[in-house]
Design a protein around this motif. Structure first.
Motif, PDB file in Angstrom:
ATOM      1  N   VAL A 298      25.631   0.447 -22.209  1.00  0.00           N
ATOM      2  CA  VAL A 298      24.676  -0.497 -21.638  1.00  0.00           C
ATOM      3  C   VAL A 298      23.547  -0.758 -22.627  1.00  0.00           C
ATOM      4  CG1 VAL A 298      22.982  -0.860 -19.786  1.00  0.00           C
ATOM      5  CG2 VAL A 298      25.205   0.182 -19.277  1.00  0.00           C
ATOM      6  N   GLY A 299      23.106  -1.971 -22.686  1.00  0.00           N
ATOM      7  CA  GLY A 299      21.941  -2.312 -23.500  1.00  0.00           C
ATOM      8  C   GLY A 299      20.727  -2.466 -22.602  1.00  0.00           C
ATOM      9  N   GLU A 300      20.252  -3.693 -22.473  1.00  0.00           N
ATOM     10  CA  GLU A 300      19.050  -3.945 -21.678  1.00  0.00           C
ATOM     11  C   GLU A 300      19.344  -3.882 -20.173  1.00  0.00           C
ATOM     12  OE1 GLU A 300      15.449  -7.255 -21.104  1.00  0.00           O
ATOM     13  OE2 GLU A 300      17.084  -7.623 -22.547  1.00  0.00           O
ATOM     14  N   ILE A 301      18.448  -3.234 -19.448  1.00  0.00           N
ATOM     15  CA  ILE A 301      18.535  -3.129 -17.992  1.00  0.00           C
ATOM     16  C   ILE A 301      17.456  -4.015 -17.375  1.00  0.00           C
ATOM     17  CG2 ILE A 301      18.384  -1.553 -16.012  1.00  0.00           C
ATOM     18  CD1 ILE A 301      19.242   0.700 -17.828  1.00  0.00           C
ATOM     19  N   LYS A 302      17.817  -4.711 -16.313  1.00  0.00           N
ATOM     20  CA  LYS A 302      16.849  -5.586 -15.648  1.00  0.00           C
ATOM     21  C   LYS A 302      16.821  -5.305 -14.156  1.00  0.00           C
ATOM     22  CE  LYS A 302      17.298  -9.345 -19.013  1.00  0.00           C
ATOM     23  NZ  LYS A 302      17.552 -10.799 -19.206  1.00  0.00           N
ATOM     24  N   ARG A 303      15.755  -5.773 -13.496  1.00  0.00           N
ATOM     25  CA  ARG A 303      15.629  -5.649 -12.043  1.00  0.00           C
ATOM     26  C   ARG A 303      16.287  -6.845 -11.360  1.00  0.00           C
ATOM     27  NH1 ARG A 303      10.178  -3.843 -13.652  1.00  0.00           N
ATOM     28  NH2 ARG A 303       9.644  -6.047 -13.843  1.00  0.00           N
ATOM     29  N   ASP A 304      16.836  -6.640 -10.156  1.00  0.00           N
ATOM     30  CA  ASP A 304      17.318  -7.781  -9.385  1.00  0.00           C
ATOM     31  C   ASP A 304      16.151  -8.363  -8.579  1.00  0.00           C
ATOM     32  OD1 ASP A 304      16.963  -6.220  -7.102  1.00  0.00           O
ATOM     33  OD2 ASP A 304      19.099  -6.030  -6.635  1.00  0.00           O
ATOM     34  N   ALA A 305      16.424  -9.410  -7.807  1.00  0.00           N
ATOM     35  CA  ALA A 305      15.355 -10.134  -7.100  1.00  0.00           C
ATOM     36  C   ALA A 305      14.619  -9.243  -6.102  1.00  0.00           C
ATOM     37  CB  ALA A 305      15.939 -11.355  -6.392  1.00  0.00           C
ATOM     38  N   ASP A 306      15.370  -8.433  -5.339  1.00  0.00           N
ATOM     39  CA  ASP A 306      14.732  -7.555  -4.345  1.00  0.00           C
ATOM     40  C   ASP A 306      13.849  -6.503  -5.017  1.00  0.00           C
ATOM     41  OD1 ASP A 306      15.881  -8.892  -2.218  1.00  0.00           O
ATOM     42  OD2 ASP A 306      17.609  -7.537  -2.098  1.00  0.00           O
ATOM     43  N   ALA A 307      14.335  -5.935  -6.107  1.00  0.00           N
ATOM     44  CA  ALA A 307      13.546  -4.925  -6.832  1.00  0.00           C
ATOM     45  C   ALA A 307      12.293  -5.555  -7.438  1.00  0.00           C
ATOM     46  CB  ALA A 307      14.393  -4.276  -7.918  1.00  0.00           C
ATOM     47  N   ARG A 308      12.419  -6.797  -7.900  1.00  0.00           N
ATOM     48  CA  ARG A 308      11.262  -7.487  -8.465  1.00  0.00           C
ATOM     49  C   ARG A 308      10.176  -7.698  -7.411  1.00  0.00           C
ATOM     50  NH1 ARG A 308      11.631 -12.484 -10.102  1.00  0.00           N
ATOM     51  NH2 ARG A 308      10.072 -12.353 -11.765  1.00  0.00           N
ATOM     52  N   LYS A 309      10.572  -8.018  -6.186  1.00  0.00           N
ATOM     53  CA  LYS A 309       9.597  -8.206  -5.105  1.00  0.00           C
ATOM     54  C   LYS A 309       8.829  -6.907  -4.847  1.00  0.00           C
ATOM     55  CE  LYS A 309      12.149 -11.843  -2.645  1.00  0.00           C
ATOM     56  NZ  LYS A 309      12.930 -12.178  -1.415  1.00  0.00           N
ATOM     57  N   ILE A 310       9.562  -5.809  -4.815  1.00  0.00           N
ATOM     58  CA  ILE A 310       8.915  -4.508  -4.600  1.00  0.00           C
ATOM     59  C   ILE A 310       7.990  -4.199  -5.761  1.00  0.00           C
ATOM     60  CG2 ILE A 310       9.309  -2.019  -4.382  1.00  0.00           C
ATOM     61  CD1 ILE A 310      12.003  -2.702  -3.053  1.00  0.00           C
ATOM     62  N   TRP A 311       8.460  -4.488  -6.981  1.00  0.00           N
ATOM     63  CA  TRP A 311       7.662  -4.191  -8.171  1.00  0.00           C
ATOM     64  C   TRP A 311       6.339  -4.945  -8.164  1.00  0.00           C
ATOM     65  CZ3 TRP A 311       7.276  -0.504 -11.484  1.00  0.00           C
ATOM     66  CH2 TRP A 311       6.610  -0.687 -12.694  1.00  0.00           C
ATOM     67  N   PHE A 312       6.367  -6.201  -7.766  1.00  0.00           N
ATOM     68  CA  PHE A 312       5.137  -6.993  -7.720  1.00  0.00           C
ATOM     69  C   PHE A 312       4.150  -6.416  -6.700  1.00  0.00           C
ATOM     70  CE2 PHE A 312       7.409 -10.023 -10.227  1.00  0.00           C
ATOM     71  CZ  PHE A 312       6.433 -10.778 -10.867  1.00  0.00           C
ATOM     72  N   LYS A 313       4.660  -5.791  -5.649  1.00  0.00           N
ATOM     73  CA  LYS A 313       3.780  -5.206  -4.630  1.00  0.00           C
ATOM     74  C   LYS A 313       3.143  -3.906  -5.106  1.00  0.00           C
ATOM     75  CE  LYS A 313       6.080  -7.115  -0.524  1.00  0.00           C
ATOM     76  NZ  LYS A 313       6.859  -6.795   0.704  1.00  0.00           N
ATOM     77  N   VAL A 314       3.920  -3.082  -5.805  1.00  0.00           N
ATOM     78  CA  VAL A 314       3.418  -1.751  -6.186  1.00  0.00           C
ATOM     79  C   VAL A 314       2.703  -1.753  -7.531  1.00  0.00           C
ATOM     80  CG1 VAL A 314       5.234  -0.607  -4.866  1.00  0.00           C
ATOM     81  CG2 VAL A 314       5.596  -1.037  -7.304  1.00  0.00           C
ATOM     82  N   TYR A 315       2.925  -2.779  -8.335  1.00  0.00           N
ATOM     83  CA  TYR A 315       2.371  -2.781  -9.694  1.00  0.00           C
ATOM     84  C   TYR A 315       0.843  -2.651  -9.732  1.00  0.00           C
ATOM     85  CZ  TYR A 315       1.460  -4.097 -14.524  1.00  0.00           C
ATOM     86  OH  TYR A 315       1.030  -4.091 -15.826  1.00  0.00           O
ATOM     87  N   PRO A 316       0.094  -3.377  -8.895  1.00  0.00           N
ATOM     88  CA  PRO A 316      -1.369  -3.228  -8.953  1.00  0.00           C
ATOM     89  C   PRO A 316      -1.835  -1.796  -8.740  1.00  0.00           C
ATOM     90  CG  PRO A 316      -0.784  -5.174  -7.681  1.00  0.00           C
ATOM     91  CD  PRO A 316       0.490  -4.427  -7.919  1.00  0.00           C
ATOM     92  N   THR A 317      -1.202  -1.087  -7.804  1.00  0.00           N
ATOM     93  CA  THR A 317      -1.579   0.307  -7.545  1.00  0.00           C
ATOM     94  C   THR A 317      -1.188   1.200  -8.702  1.00  0.00           C
ATOM     95  OG1 THR A 317      -1.307  -0.027  -5.163  1.00  0.00           O
ATOM     96  CG2 THR A 317      -1.311   2.242  -5.952  1.00  0.00           C
ATOM     97  N   LEU A 318       0.018   1.008  -9.246  1.00  0.00           N
ATOM     98  CA  LEU A 318       0.482   1.842 -10.356  1.00  0.00           C
ATOM     99  C   LEU A 318      -0.382   1.660 -11.599  1.00  0.00           C
ATOM    100  CD1 LEU A 318       4.362   1.357 -10.131  1.00  0.00           C
ATOM    101  CD2 LEU A 318       3.075   3.403  -9.500  1.00  0.00           C
ATOM    102  N   SER A 319      -0.810   0.437 -11.848  1.00  0.00           N
ATOM    103  CA  SER A 319      -1.546   0.140 -13.079  1.00  0.00           C
ATOM    104  C   SER A 319      -3.055   0.323 -12.947  1.00  0.00           C
ATOM    105  CB  SER A 319      -1.253  -1.298 -13.521  1.00  0.00           C
ATOM    106  OG  SER A 319      -1.614  -2.222 -12.514  1.00  0.00           O
ATOM    107  N   GLU A 320      -3.501   0.662 -11.755  1.00  0.00           N
ATOM    108  CA  GLU A 320      -4.939   0.858 -11.535  1.00  0.00           C
ATOM    109  C   GLU A 320      -5.400   2.169 -12.154  1.00  0.00           C
ATOM    110  OE1 GLU A 320      -8.109   1.040  -7.787  1.00  0.00           O
ATOM    111  OE2 GLU A 320      -5.969   1.311  -7.456  1.00  0.00           O
ATOM    112  N   GLY A 321      -6.463   2.124 -12.934  1.00  0.00           N
ATOM    113  CA  GLY A 321      -6.990   3.335 -13.557  1.00  0.00           C
ATOM    114  C   GLY A 321      -7.657   4.251 -12.538  1.00  0.00           C
ATOM    115  N   LYS A 322      -7.541   5.553 -12.764  1.00  0.00           N
ATOM    116  CA  LYS A 322      -8.151   6.540 -11.880  1.00  0.00           C
ATOM    117  C   LYS A 322      -9.108   7.406 -12.692  1.00  0.00           C
ATOM    118  CE  LYS A 322      -4.177   6.593  -8.754  1.00  0.00           C
ATOM    119  NZ  LYS A 322      -3.465   5.504  -9.462  1.00  0.00           N
ATOM    120  N   ASP A 323     -10.031   8.044 -11.998  1.00  0.00           N
ATOM    121  CA  ASP A 323     -11.087   8.792 -12.662  1.00  0.00           C
ATOM    122  C   ASP A 323     -10.647  10.199 -13.044  1.00  0.00           C
ATOM    123  OD1 ASP A 323     -12.869   6.682 -12.402  1.00  0.00           O
ATOM    124  OD2 ASP A 323     -13.574   7.354 -10.442  1.00  0.00           O
ATOM    125  N   GLY A 324     -11.406  10.775 -13.955  1.00  0.00           N
ATOM    126  CA  GLY A 324     -11.289  12.188 -14.276  1.00  0.00           C
ATOM    127  C   GLY A 324     -10.013  12.558 -15.000  1.00  0.00           C
TER     128      GLY A 324
END
Length: 453
Positions: A298-324
């Motif tokens: 396998v070379g490049e792996i991609k998300r399908d449409a359903d996974a992309r929808k979930i990713w767009f929802k969780v991305y802001p929380t995952l990428s948000e910086g936390k303290d300490g």
């Protein structure tokens, strides 16, 4: 003269005895101080969500778990890490211009040395031996000591021109053809201690191995380099050792956040060791072997449409910086989740990440994040700030500067204490109020935000 000598000897022994008693009293005070419970101390993580046990990985863990004292989380994360290394540097996911391969670093952290961390790896290694015995024998190593040493085990060949040879080339070093390497460090505390030594190049090389697989050092005496190295790390350590030896530099420079922190404990007591010899792993081993062969193509792996929808929802929380310190060690959430999701997809013999693969990866990450929260709590990575924070948490009536200075017994300068208080203030972990003293002067009284009403 004999009387004077005897008196001098007795006096010396008496003074020595007093010094030992004083030292014992100081140690008792230190132990009592450390034993003071923190207000709202982080609790141990909840067990891994069932979504994490999706597919073949979960099937293997569920087959082993009844017959092992190992934590299911330890069995799962080490299986994912090992599979991600066995398949080599083939499958990847693109994040902007960066390729993310399936090499993971994870650190299994127990409250004590009795967390059955080693037992968990032994079970996984037995299964992998049936898949790729050569990998277990040659590409699973231990003994991280230096960056140069790590590069040597995945080094490129060294060839120069030689007009006198048949092919015009002189092979000075054949190098290492198999660039896969899983480093299993059962005493990871010794690795962390090495990072603090002057001149040790281990930290930057380990970071580059996670990022790009292109390794080299600027050492004149060690010009060895490696390209396309596929390095994974499994480390075992206790919580106290980790907090003692992970310094603020390694937390801040990105060394720590390339690791998945996984809290583990003994899952059960099996005085006779279970009956794992009665479990038939044949079907699971065959499925795992098929998944390895599939992943290597396998070379490049991609998300399908359903996974992309979930990713767009969780991305802001995952990428948000936390303290300490907690924020510093969990700062690569997005990349970690996608690497894990790729592994779940490949175990399913899929080049597409589906929603179940992403859900499984998110469950693993949530457990890792909860583990980091339990391990590091509200620590800032600054020993002075962390100690003041502990004092304030255990002093609901607050402390003024004089109190804080006294608690350090004058071993910290006013500048150090001032910087630490400023850090606590900026991170939202402490605040102060101005109070009038008896002499009419304003006095700062510092409080933990945990006591704010």
């Amino acid at each position: 003269m004999e009387t004077e000598a005897l008196y001098a000897q007795e006096t010396k022994q008496f003074d020595l005895g007093k010094a030992l008693i004083k030292r014992e009293e100081e140690l008792k005070k230190t132990e009592q101080k450390a034993a003071v419970p923190l207000v709202n101390a982080p609790s141990t993580p909840k067990p891994l969500e069932e979504e994490a046990f999706y597919g073949l990985a979960g099937e293997i863990v569920h087959a082993i778990e009844p017959h092992s004292e190992a934590d299911p989380a330890a069995l799962l994360i080490q299986q994912l890490t090992a599979f991600g290394n066995v398949i080599g540097r083939t499958a990847y996911f693109m994040a902007e211009a960066d390729k993310h391969y399936t090499n993971l670093y994870d650190l299994l952290v127990g409250d004590t040395s009795k967390g059955r961390k080693g037992t968990s790896w032994g079970r996984i290694e037995c299964i992998l031996k049936a898949i790729d015995e050569e990998w277990v024998k040659e590409r699973r190593q231990s003994g991280l000591t230096s960056g140069e040493g790590l590069i040597y085990h995945v080094r490129d060949s060294v060839i120069s021109e030689d007009p006198n040879s048949d092919d015009g080339m002189d092979v000075k070093d054949e190098g290492v053809q198999d660039k896969r390497l899983l480093l299993y460090e059962s005493e990871f505390a010794s690795v962390l201690r090495l990072l603090g030594r002057d001149g040790n190049t281990l930290s930057p090389v380990v970071r580059n191995a996670w990022d790009t697989g292109r390794l080299s050092t600027l050492s004149k005496n060690s010009p060895t380099k490696a390209t396309d190295a596929h390095i994974s790390i499994i480390g075992h350590i206790t919580k106290d050792e980790l907090k003692r030896y992970l310094n603020s530099t390694e937390a801040g420079n990105g060394f720590a956040n390339r690791f998945l922190f996984v809290y583990v404990k003994r899952s059960k007591e099996l005085p006779e060791g279970g009956r794992i010899h009665e479990v038939n792993f044949t079907k699971m081993v065959n499925s795992l072997r098929d998944a390895v062969e599939f992943a290597k193509k396998v070379g490049e792996i991609k998300r399908d449409a359903d996974a992309r929808k979930i990713w767009f929802k969780v991305y802001p929380t995952l990428s948000e910086g936390k303290d300490g310190l907690f924020g510093a060690v969990t700062a690569r959430a997005e990349a970690q989740v996608m690497r894990i999701a790729c592994i779940y997809a490949l175990l399913d013999k899929s080049a597409i990440i589906r929603k179940e693969h992403l859900a499984a990866a998110l469950a693993v990450w949530e457990y890792s994040e909860a583990s980091a929260k339990y391990i590091f709590g509200d620590s800032l990575g600054d020993p002075v700030a962390d100690e003041i924070n502990r004092m304030l948490i255990n002093s609901p009536d607050g402390l003024n500067r004089t109190n804080i200075n006294k608690l350090f017994s004058g071993n910290r300068s006013s500048n150090q204490i001032g910087r630490a208080l400023g850090s606590l203030l900026s991170q939202g972990q402490a605040y102060y109020e101005n109070h009038k003293s008896d002499g009419g002067r304003d006095s700062e009284i510092w409080f933990s935000v945990k006591h704010r009403t």
